[in-house]
Design an enzyme around this catalytic site. Structure first.
Site, short mmCIF file in Angstrom:
data_model
loop_
_atom_site.label_atom_id
_atom_site.label_comp_id
_atom_site.label_asym_id
_atom_site.label_seq_id
_atom_site.Cartn_x
_atom_site.Cartn_y
_atom_site.Cartn_z
N LYS A 20 -4.31 3.83 -8.14
CA LYS A 20 -3.45 3.59 -8.98
C LYS A 20 -3.73 4.09 -10.44
CE LYS A 20 -2.00 0.39 -6.07
NZ LYS A 20 -0.91 0.67 -5.11
N SER A 44 2.34 4.70 -2.58
CA SER A 44 2.28 4.01 -3.70
C SER A 44 2.38 4.77 -5.12
CB SER A 44 1.19 2.94 -3.89
OG SER A 44 -0.03 3.42 -3.90
#
Length: 262
Positions: free
Chosen positions: A146, A71
């Site tokens: 993230k 990701s």
């Protein structure tokens, strides 16, 4: 007639100590045992101090994590090990552009089993112990990684048609995005709640991030991550050696103004 001077009487010589017989064993066995024990004791002390220092560093300074998914590609790749500074947000404020590790805010990881780090070949108990003191990286567990796009009060938006993500009206140029990835295929326009951050993966089409967990009408309240859940800021890729890199803040965020009042 001249007289002859008297000579002083010679002092009796002290008896010489008998030389030690080279064939006498004495207490050499005990001496060797003492030497070995001293060496072992010093090694144990050094190892103990090293483990204690490692535990202190892991608890208060820096911790190692490994990357289980794509990701954040290509900034972070599967099985990379990253060093995470625990000073942020404990003693320093988060910045837009920071790459952060955070605990699952609730339901982000779903019911999937925790990812497992690649095997080291060590016994499980040894791996757990080395992970506990910070020598080996933590497994993925309930943590995610993230990039911070919006801070408390920021308005973060994207039209979802290949247009750039905007923060407080300023479009972002995002050089860290996965090659060929659009800024967002999902349209959104939210205001980051106080005490939260809006996070997105660099591989936008392969990242279940704040966009995935917010819904129409929630205006960022569900998709934003509580700052209290942030473990720390990733500062460097440490392994493998071919991926060594410093994770700084991209310049694109320098032009973003503070959020408008109200």
């Amino acid at each position: 007639m001249g007289s002859t001077a008297e000579r002083p009487a010679a002092e009796p010589a002290e008896p010489a100590e008998p030389a030690e017989d080279e064939n006498t064993t004495g207490d050499h066995g005990g001496s060797l045992l003492h030497t070995v024990w001293s060496f072992v004791r010093e090694v144990l002390i050094v190892v103990g101090l090293a483990l204690a220092l490692s535990l202190v560093l892991k608890t208060w300074v820096v911790q190692s994590f490994w990357i289980p998914s794509g990701s954040m590609e290509n900034t972070l790749r599967v099985d990379d090990r990253v060093a995470v500074s625990l000073f942020t947000p404990r003693f320093a404020d988060l910045d837009r552009g920071d790459v952060v590790v955070f605990s699952d805010p609730g339901g982000w990881l779903g019911a999937q089993p925790p990812a497992e780090a690649p095997a080291t070949g060590l016994p499980a108990a040894v791996e757990q112990g080395l992970s506990w003191v910070g020598i080996l990286p933590e497994d993925a567990g309930n943590h995610l990684i993230k990039r911070v796009i919006g801070l408390p009060g920021d308005r973060v938006a994207c039209q979802g048609d290949g247009s750039p993500v905007t923060v407080n009206g300023v479009p972002l140029t995002e050089p860290y995005l996965y090659p060929g990835a659009a800024p967002s295929d999902t349209a959104f326009d939210i205001r980051v709640p106080e005490g939260h951050v809006w996070v997105m993966g660099d591989h936008r089409s392969d990242s279940a991030d704040s966009r995935e967990h917010d819904h129409p009408g929630e205006n960022g309240s569900a998709g934003s991550v509580p700052i209290d859940d942030v473990v720390g800021r990733a500062v460097a890729v440490m392994w493998p050696v071919s991926h060594l890199d410093w994770l700084g803040v991209p310049e694109t965020f320098e032009s973003v103004p503070p959020p408008a009042a109200g």
